[in-house]
Enzyme design. Structure first.
Site, PDB file in Angstrom:
ATOM      1  N   ARG A 151       0.861  -1.182   0.000  1.00  0.00           N
ATOM      2  CA  ARG A 151       0.000   0.000   0.000  1.00  0.00           C
ATOM      3  C   ARG A 151       0.898   1.233   0.000  1.00  0.00           C
ATOM      4  NH1 ARG A 151      -2.169  -3.481   4.053  1.00  0.00           N
ATOM      5  NH2 ARG A 151      -4.280  -4.222   3.569  1.00  0.00           N
ATOM      6  N   LYS A 177      -1.871  -2.025   7.568  1.00  0.00           N
ATOM      7  CA  LYS A 177      -3.174  -1.555   8.000  1.00  0.00           C
ATOM      8  C   LYS A 177      -3.553  -2.187   9.323  1.00  0.00           C
ATOM      9  CE  LYS A 177      -7.710  -0.830   5.861  1.00  0.00           C
ATOM     10  NZ  LYS A 177      -8.534  -1.169   4.667  1.00  0.00           N
ATOM     11  N   HIS A 244      -1.987   2.473  -6.044  1.00  0.00           N
ATOM     12  CA  HIS A 244      -2.702   1.271  -5.599  1.00  0.00           C
ATOM     13  C   HIS A 244      -2.981   0.333  -6.769  1.00  0.00           C
ATOM     14  CE1 HIS A 244      -4.386  -0.369  -1.909  1.00  0.00           C
ATOM     15  NE2 HIS A 244      -5.380  -0.867  -2.610  1.00  0.00           N
ATOM     16  N   ARG A 247      -0.529  -2.420  -6.867  1.00  0.00           N
ATOM     17  CA  ARG A 247      -0.845  -3.463  -5.880  1.00  0.00           C
ATOM     18  C   ARG A 247      -1.892  -4.416  -6.467  1.00  0.00           C
ATOM     19  NH1 ARG A 247      -1.239  -4.634  -0.180  1.00  0.00           N
ATOM     20  NH2 ARG A 247      -3.378  -5.036   0.519  1.00  0.00           N
ATOM     21  N   HIS A 270      -4.005  -9.040   3.876  1.00  0.00           N
ATOM     22  CA  HIS A 270      -5.460  -9.065   4.007  1.00  0.00           C
ATOM     23  C   HIS A 270      -5.862  -9.789   5.287  1.00  0.00           C
ATOM     24  CE1 HIS A 270      -6.225  -8.488  -0.589  1.00  0.00           C
ATOM     25  NE2 HIS A 270      -6.042  -7.348   0.038  1.00  0.00           N
TER      26      HIS A 270
END
Length: 293
Positions: A151, A177, A244, A247, A270
């Protein structure tokens, strides 16, 4: 001399504002700086627009807020983010007991149009975008985005201490994240290229430095996104391209080349394989209609 009367304070309003401030501070505690900034901005917009403290918000208030966002021309994606933040605030407040009724539980979240397939370039297009970039630093940034699947915020936060050897090649420790960390292995040529670009930089210095002194030597995510956009336009690709997209390309191309979906999920950071599975449908290699010709 007669003194002017002391104005009477509305203690209910004072208490409500105090409770709201306490709620927001508890809610953002421990979250990343970018997340805190977003949460405070959206909650401030909501409470300022409605003119009520958080513990007095009703479903009608929230629906009016959602309608106003749409009238202001915000994209579905942006409105989805704003409403998700509002729902998070009220859910947290209800769990802590600072809000008696969670009106956000009944608020509908806009469903965005699935445009993922439009954001995935071919392998040839990615290679063309990278090869055509005249700046060595920028070209290396594009490679890290694509081959590591990072990211924007993750790349901008990289320090040299995060790059270490792993057998013959190397790896990056990624702070992702939700303040989660993961390790991403690098192709040997990319690892060597990163090492060759280091010069005498210290461990705590950014791998990719900003040329602006005002940024403290660290790249700004907005500047990086614009960097990719300019590069895409240069080679005749979409002017909507962003960092992005690389990605997305990493995910789609890796699956097409046979990478296991659970491994891709780990690489991308994820929370579940279900999130990663969207790439299986974004650029399918086959379709039943092809059998009808």
């Amino acid at each position: 001399m007669k003194l002017a009367p002391i104005p009477q304070l509305n203690l209910q309003i004072v208490a409500s504002n105090s409770t709201t401030e306490q709620l927001v501070n508890l809610w953002v505690h421990g979250k990343s700086k970018n997340t805190q900034k977003l949460y405070r901005r959206v909650s401030g917009l909501l409470l300022g627009m409605i003119g009520k403290a958080a513990n007095y918000l009703t479903l009608a208030d929230l629906q009016n807020f959602a309608d106003t966002l749409e009238l202001r021309g915000l994209s579905t994606s942006s409105r989805r983010t704003y409403i998700a933040v509002v729902k998070s605030l009220l859910t947290f407040g209800h769990k802590t007991g600072l809000i008696q009724v969670n009106a956000g539980a009944a608020l509908n979240t806009p469903k965005p149009k699935d445009t993922l397939s439009q954001k995935i370039l071919t392998e040839a297009e990615v290679k063309m975008l990278i090869a055509s970039e005249p700046c060595d630093r920028n070209r290396l940034i594009f490679k890290v985005f694509y081959y590591a699947g990072l990211r924007v915020s993750e790349l901008c936060g990289l320090n040299w201490e995060d790059l270490t050897s792993n057998g013959e090649s190397g790896q990056l420790l990624i702070y992702g994240k939700g303040d989660k960390t993961r390790v991403v292995l690098l192709p040997l040529p990319l690892y060597r290229e990163l090492l060759n670009s280091r010069s005498d930089a210290g461990n705590l210095e950014p791998i990719f430095k900003s040329r602006k002194k005002s940024d403290g030597g660290r790249l700004n995510p907005i500047s990086v996104t614009q960097m990719v956009k300019v590069a895409a336009v240069r080679v005749g690709l979409s002017d909507k391209a962003s960092a992005h997209w690389l990605r997305h390309c990493h995910a789609s191309h890796a699956l097409n080349r046979g990478a296991p979906i659970h491994l891709l999920s780990q690489t991308l950071g994820h929370a579940s394989v279900a999130t990663t599975s969207k790439y299986l449908h974004a650029k399918p290699n086959d379709s039943s209609g092809l059998y009808l010709m």
